[in-house]
Enzyme design. Sequence first.
Site, PDB file in Angstrom:
ATOM      1  N   GLY A  12       0.782  -1.232   0.000  1.00  0.00           N
ATOM      2  CA  GLY A  12       0.000   0.000   0.000  1.00  0.00           C
ATOM      3  C   GLY A  12       0.812   1.279   0.000  1.00  0.00           C
ATOM      4  O   GLY A  12       0.352   2.324   0.483  1.00  0.00           O
ATOM      5  N   SER A  13       1.997   1.257  -0.595  1.00  0.00           N
ATOM      6  CA  SER A  13       2.811   2.482  -0.558  1.00  0.00           C
ATOM      7  C   SER A  13       2.215   3.576  -1.448  1.00  0.00           C
ATOM      8  O   SER A  13       2.337   4.769  -1.137  1.00  0.00           O
ATOM      9  CB  SER A  13       4.262   2.191  -0.944  1.00  0.00           C
ATOM     10  OG  SER A  13       4.371   1.865  -2.302  1.00  0.00           O
ATOM     11  N   ARG A  65     -15.486 -15.150  -9.226  1.00  0.00           N
ATOM     12  CA  ARG A  65     -15.188 -13.715  -9.362  1.00  0.00           C
ATOM     13  C   ARG A  65     -16.449 -12.862  -9.279  1.00  0.00           C
ATOM     14  O   ARG A  65     -16.446 -11.763  -8.730  1.00  0.00           O
ATOM     15  CB  ARG A  65     -14.512 -13.438 -10.720  1.00  0.00           C
ATOM     16  CG  ARG A  65     -13.099 -13.940 -10.800  1.00  0.00           C
ATOM     17  CD  ARG A  65     -12.378 -13.401 -12.054  1.00  0.00           C
ATOM     18  NE  ARG A  65     -11.136 -14.115 -12.270  1.00  0.00           N
ATOM     19  CZ  ARG A  65     -10.024 -13.904 -11.579  1.00  0.00           C
ATOM     20  NH1 ARG A  65      -9.983 -12.981 -10.652  1.00  0.00           N
ATOM     21  NH2 ARG A  65      -8.936 -14.614 -11.825  1.00  0.00           N
ATOM     22  N   MET A  90      -4.490  -6.599  -6.672  1.00  0.00           N
ATOM     23  CA  MET A  90      -4.052  -7.661  -7.574  1.00  0.00           C
ATOM     24  C   MET A  90      -5.181  -8.651  -7.873  1.00  0.00           C
ATOM     25  O   MET A  90      -5.045  -9.862  -7.671  1.00  0.00           O
ATOM     26  CB  MET A  90      -2.849  -8.380  -6.969  1.00  0.00           C
ATOM     27  CG  MET A  90      -1.675  -7.452  -6.646  1.00  0.00           C
ATOM     28  SD  MET A  90      -1.094  -6.470  -8.050  1.00  0.00           S
ATOM     29  CE  MET A  90      -0.123  -7.702  -8.897  1.00  0.00           C
ATOM     30  N   ILE A  92      -8.178  -9.688 -10.964  1.00  0.00           N
ATOM     31  CA  ILE A  92      -8.794  -9.446 -12.269  1.00  0.00           C
ATOM     32  C   ILE A  92     -10.271  -9.154 -12.027  1.00  0.00           C
ATOM     33  O   ILE A  92     -10.930  -9.867 -11.260  1.00  0.00           O
ATOM     34  CB  ILE A  92      -8.606 -10.676 -13.186  1.00  0.00           C
ATOM     35  CG1 ILE A  92      -7.121 -10.785 -13.555  1.00  0.00           C
ATOM     36  CG2 ILE A  92      -9.475 -10.575 -14.425  1.00  0.00           C
ATOM     37  CD1 ILE A  92      -6.760 -12.018 -14.338  1.00  0.00           C
ATOM     38  N   HIS A 109      -0.353   0.803 -13.333  1.00  0.00           N
ATOM     39  CA  HIS A 109       0.237  -0.443 -13.809  1.00  0.00           C
ATOM     40  C   HIS A 109       1.735  -0.209 -14.015  1.00  0.00           C
ATOM     41  O   HIS A 109       2.125   0.799 -14.614  1.00  0.00           O
ATOM     42  CB  HIS A 109      -0.424  -0.874 -15.125  1.00  0.00           C
ATOM     43  CG  HIS A 109       0.161  -2.146 -15.655  1.00  0.00           C
ATOM     44  ND1 HIS A 109      -0.114  -3.369 -15.084  1.00  0.00           N
ATOM     45  CD2 HIS A 109       1.021  -2.387 -16.673  1.00  0.00           C
ATOM     46  CE1 HIS A 109       0.569  -4.303 -15.726  1.00  0.00           C
ATOM     47  NE2 HIS A 109       1.259  -3.738 -16.697  1.00  0.00           N
ATOM     48  N   GLU A 143     -11.088  -4.434 -20.452  1.00  0.00           N
ATOM     49  CA  GLU A 143      -9.877  -5.121 -20.899  1.00  0.00           C
ATOM     50  C   GLU A 143      -8.737  -4.871 -19.913  1.00  0.00           C
ATOM     51  O   GLU A 143      -8.450  -3.716 -19.561  1.00  0.00           O
ATOM     52  CB  GLU A 143      -9.489  -4.613 -22.297  1.00  0.00           C
ATOM     53  CG  GLU A 143      -8.556  -5.561 -23.012  1.00  0.00           C
ATOM     54  CD  GLU A 143      -8.240  -5.076 -24.431  1.00  0.00           C
ATOM     55  OE1 GLU A 143      -7.235  -5.546 -24.985  1.00  0.00           O
ATOM     56  OE2 GLU A 143      -8.978  -4.220 -24.965  1.00  0.00           O
ATOM     57  N   LEU A 144      -8.071  -5.950 -19.487  1.00  0.00           N
ATOM     58  CA  LEU A 144      -7.034  -5.864 -18.445  1.00  0.00           C
ATOM     59  C   LEU A 144      -5.910  -4.907 -18.849  1.00  0.00           C
ATOM     60  O   LEU A 144      -5.334  -5.035 -19.929  1.00  0.00           O
ATOM     61  CB  LEU A 144      -6.456  -7.264 -18.192  1.00  0.00           C
ATOM     62  CG  LEU A 144      -5.362  -7.360 -17.130  1.00  0.00           C
ATOM     63  CD1 LEU A 144      -5.928  -7.135 -15.742  1.00  0.00           C
ATOM     64  CD2 LEU A 144      -4.640  -8.697 -17.217  1.00  0.00           C
ATOM     65  N   ASP A 145      -5.595  -3.969 -17.952  1.00  0.00           N
ATOM     66  CA  ASP A 145      -4.476  -3.034 -18.143  1.00  0.00           C
ATOM     67  C   ASP A 145      -4.580  -2.253 -19.458  1.00  0.00           C
ATOM     68  O   ASP A 145      -3.581  -2.023 -20.148  1.00  0.00           O
ATOM     69  CB  ASP A 145      -3.127  -3.778 -18.054  1.00  0.00           C
ATOM     70  CG  ASP A 145      -2.938  -4.421 -16.679  1.00  0.00           C
ATOM     71  OD1 ASP A 145      -3.458  -3.868 -15.706  1.00  0.00           O
ATOM     72  OD2 ASP A 145      -2.289  -5.472 -16.599  1.00  0.00           O
TER      73      ASP A 145
END
Length: 208
Positions: A12-13, A65, A90, A92, A109, A143-145
Amino acid sequence: MKNIVILISGRGSNMEAMVKACAAEGWPARIAAVISNRPDAAGLQFAAAQGVATAVVDHKAFPDRESFDAELARVIDGFMPDLVVLAGFMRILTPAFTRHYEGRMLNVHPSLLPAFPGLHTHERAIEAGCRFAGATVHFVTAELDHGPMVAQAVVPVLDGDDAAALAARVLKLEHRMYPAAVRWFVSGQLAVEGARVRQLAGESQSFS
Ligand code: GAR
């Protein structure tokens, strides 16, 4: 006052950098909650110590999910968020979840998207012989990332770098870039024009 809900999975930085910047810079917003999918996420302790509400929605307690995301959205929405910030979260996400927060959810990301979506970005950049690496803040889409890019940070890849050394160099810039991107959002200074996002006050969207 806009409400920001931050999702984390671990250290969590980036969240910490945001909590500090929000207070120090007097954003027109407050960190309404920090939520983790892991009960042992170290960042939860920092948030609680700052007086920020925390919650855990443990993905291991859900069969799929869809049910996890539904409960996560229920908990998030209890904090009336104007913006949801994924900060090292982290998981999906399902299309229903990303649709629900469309236009009001950001992610960081650790690569120069569209290069290296997915995991192990720093290893992959080194293996590919890249001379530059970095991180990207983008609006989250199904769509991921992917999704309209708000800001990018670039660092050199040095001979002899391993993934940890490169990750640390990139993370330093994430801590400047991500709070800035969130501040822009809550200040109404972002305009999404297709894949391109414009900073309406003229601040630079490139970090180095
Ligand atoms: C950050 O480097 C972030 O870019 C990355 O995880 C780290 C979280 O650090 N995010 C992802 O890999 C998302 N797919 P933090 O918990 O200390 O902010």
